[in-house]
Scaffold this active site. Structure first.
Site, mmCIF file in Angstrom:
data_model
loop_
_atom_site.group_PDB
_atom_site.id
_atom_site.type_symbol
_atom_site.label_atom_id
_atom_site.label_comp_id
_atom_site.label_asym_id
_atom_site.label_seq_id
_atom_site.Cartn_x
_atom_site.Cartn_y
_atom_site.Cartn_z
ATOM 1 N N HIS A 1 -12.601 3.529 -0.005
ATOM 2 C CA HIS A 1 -12.468 2.691 1.203
ATOM 3 C C HIS A 1 -13.305 1.415 1.090
ATOM 4 O O HIS A 1 -13.758 0.864 2.092
ATOM 5 C CB HIS A 1 -12.913 3.455 2.478
ATOM 6 N N ARG B 1 -9.077 17.620 4.492
ATOM 7 C CA ARG B 1 -9.867 17.636 3.245
ATOM 8 C C ARG B 1 -11.246 18.232 3.501
ATOM 9 O O ARG B 1 -11.853 17.988 4.537
ATOM 10 C CB ARG B 1 -9.995 16.215 2.691
ATOM 11 N N ARG C 1 -2.812 -2.095 -3.162
ATOM 12 C CA ARG C 1 -3.991 -1.252 -2.940
ATOM 13 C C ARG C 1 -4.015 -0.212 -4.056
ATOM 14 O O ARG C 1 -3.022 0.481 -4.287
ATOM 15 C CB ARG C 1 -3.908 -0.559 -1.588
ATOM 16 N N GLU D 1 -7.683 -3.858 5.728
ATOM 17 C CA GLU D 1 -7.708 -3.766 4.264
ATOM 18 C C GLU D 1 -6.666 -4.689 3.635
ATOM 19 O O GLU D 1 -6.901 -5.248 2.569
ATOM 20 C CB GLU D 1 -7.452 -2.306 3.845
ATOM 21 N N ASN E 1 0.880 -1.175 0.000
ATOM 22 C CA ASN E 1 0.000 0.000 0.000
ATOM 23 C C ASN E 1 0.919 1.227 0.000
ATOM 24 O O ASN E 1 1.539 1.542 1.015
ATOM 25 C CB ASN E 1 -0.892 -0.038 1.250
#
Ligand code: AMP
Length: 402
Positions: free
Chosen positions: A180, A241, A90, A385, A7
């Site tokens: 996600h 963000r 990922r 993940e 990742n």
């Protein structure tokens, strides 16, 4: 089957090596950080963490060091890189060419640069990792792209259509993609296990609250709506963000500040969100500490964050005609009882209740945080993940070999 999951971020590369024979087992994991700056790499084996300060000028150098650590005979993790059966990457945004999860081949490799504009913080670095794997492992080792967007491919049109003129929408493939996905899917599966019920029977609202934040409505195990739209800055406001924003504000700023679009993009990605309100952060721990110390701006940021998440929960409660459970995950969702309590405060008329003692004691581990017998169960569940990416890599390799 030995699968390495990678990742990559702009200056980091997270890795996890699995033995996927039977029950998945983590053989080793770690993180290369400060790539292109100086370099620090960790390796954790059997709970023991080691740190190496070798310089990491490039992502390829980081991957070379990771391979050297994993094949060091003194550690007995891998005897040889030829033991690796595949690599799972990922990949944040599958875009329109790549679409869903896939093994990398010549055609897919050519499409990857077309995804960079959509996820500038992730996709270019995944590309560097893919090329490093090809160079150092050989092109014969299968590499999978596991996309954050894949789980949301089941959204109905009413959820994914963006009401812009058709020519623009089609030219730029503008729609809701969602992100996600591997995390939302993983915690949904775990919630079903904890509830001892089949996932295809359950309606869930999953809240992935970390560096990036998104909320997803899951109907009978399938994603039917999610808060992030075309890119990873939409939906719930995050550390830096912006989250959802009236588009007129962007037009107004561009016009009145004479600002270049790239400059505004930088503001919306890096200088907005909770830090812009709190004046501290963006790590939520700092913001919560400042709020606890009486900083009014930090208190506003925490309240705004909880309120915006609560509004998504309300919207998805309506979209699903009720939910069996709400799940919190990722750095904030797993570790902050205060945020979970703030989000769920005043939702008792929807049957959503919190058990204060359970909520307070549930940090970094899976647990039910609602009272027994409440109409809607609430869970905190650590996400994984990497495991989802490893499983999907195995599935794609087996499909190819079938
Ligand atoms: P993630 O992207 O899932 O790794 O989450 C990272 C974010 O989780 C950090 O930016 C922190 O804001 C937040 N976080 C991590 N630990 C805690 C904690 N104990 N309390 C509150 N927030 C936390």
């Amino acid at each position: 089957m030995k699968i390495l999951v990678l990742n990559a971020g702009s200056t980091s590369m997270k890795y996890c090596l699995y033995d996927m024979g039977g029950e998945a087992k983590v053989l080793a994991k770690g993180l290369s950080e400060r790539i292109g700056i100086d370099g620090r790499t960790s390796l954790t084996v059997d709970g023991e963490k080691m740190v190496f300060d070798d310089p990491l000028p490039t992502h390829e150098a980081a991957f070379r060091l990771i391979l050297a650590l994993l094949t060091d005979p003194a550690r007995n993790i891998l005897m040889d890189i030829r033991e690796l059966n595949g690599v799972g990457h990922r990949f944040a945004h599958g875009g329109w060419h790549i679409g869903g999860n896939t093994l990398v081949n010549g055609e897919i490799r050519r499409y990857i640069p077309g995804c960079h504009d959509l996820t500038p913080l992730q996709s270019p670095y995944a590309e560097l990792c893919i090329d490093a794997c090809t160079a150092l492992l050989g092109a014969h080792v299968p590499q999978a792209l596991v996309c954050d967007t894949s789980f949301h491919a089941t959204m109905p049109k009413r959820a994914y259509l963006t009401p812009l003129p058709k020519d623009l929408r089609e030219k730029y493939h503008i729609r809701r993609y969602g992100f996600h996905g591997t995390s939302h899917q993983y915690v949904a599966e775990q919630a079903a296990l904890l509830m001892n019920r089949p996932l295809p029977e359950l309606n869930l609202i999953t809240c992935h609250l970390g560096g990036g934040c998104s909320v997803t409505a899951i109907e009978k195990g399938r994603s039917v709506d999610t808060s992030m739209e075309y890119s990873g800055i939409s939906g719930v406001p995050m550390g830096t963000r912006i989250g959802d924003l009236d588009p007129h504000i962007q037009c107004y700023i561009l016009e009145h500040e004479g600002m270049a679009p790239a400059e505004l993009q930088d503001i919306l990605y890096h200088r907005s969100g909770l830090r812009a309100i709190a004046g501290v952060g963006p790590d939520l721990r700092e913001i919560e500490a400042a709020a606890a110390a009486g900083n009014e701006d930090a208190k506003d940021a925490v309240e705004l964050f909880c309120y915006r998440i609560k509004k998504y929960i309300g919207a998805y409660f309506a979209a699903l005609n009720g939910a069996d459970a709400i799940v919190f995950t990722a750095g904030i969702g797993e570790n902050s009882p205060g945020i979970r309590a703030g989000v769920l405060e005043g939702l008792d008329r929807l049957g959503i209740l919190l058990d204060t003692a359970r909520n307070e004691s549930c940090r970094g581990k899976a647990g039910k945080i609602s009272p027994d017998g409440a109409p809607v169960a609430v869970y905190a569940i650590p996400t994984d993940e990497e495991l989802m990416i490893a499983r999907e890599t195995v599935r794609l390799i087996q499909m190819q070999n079938a």
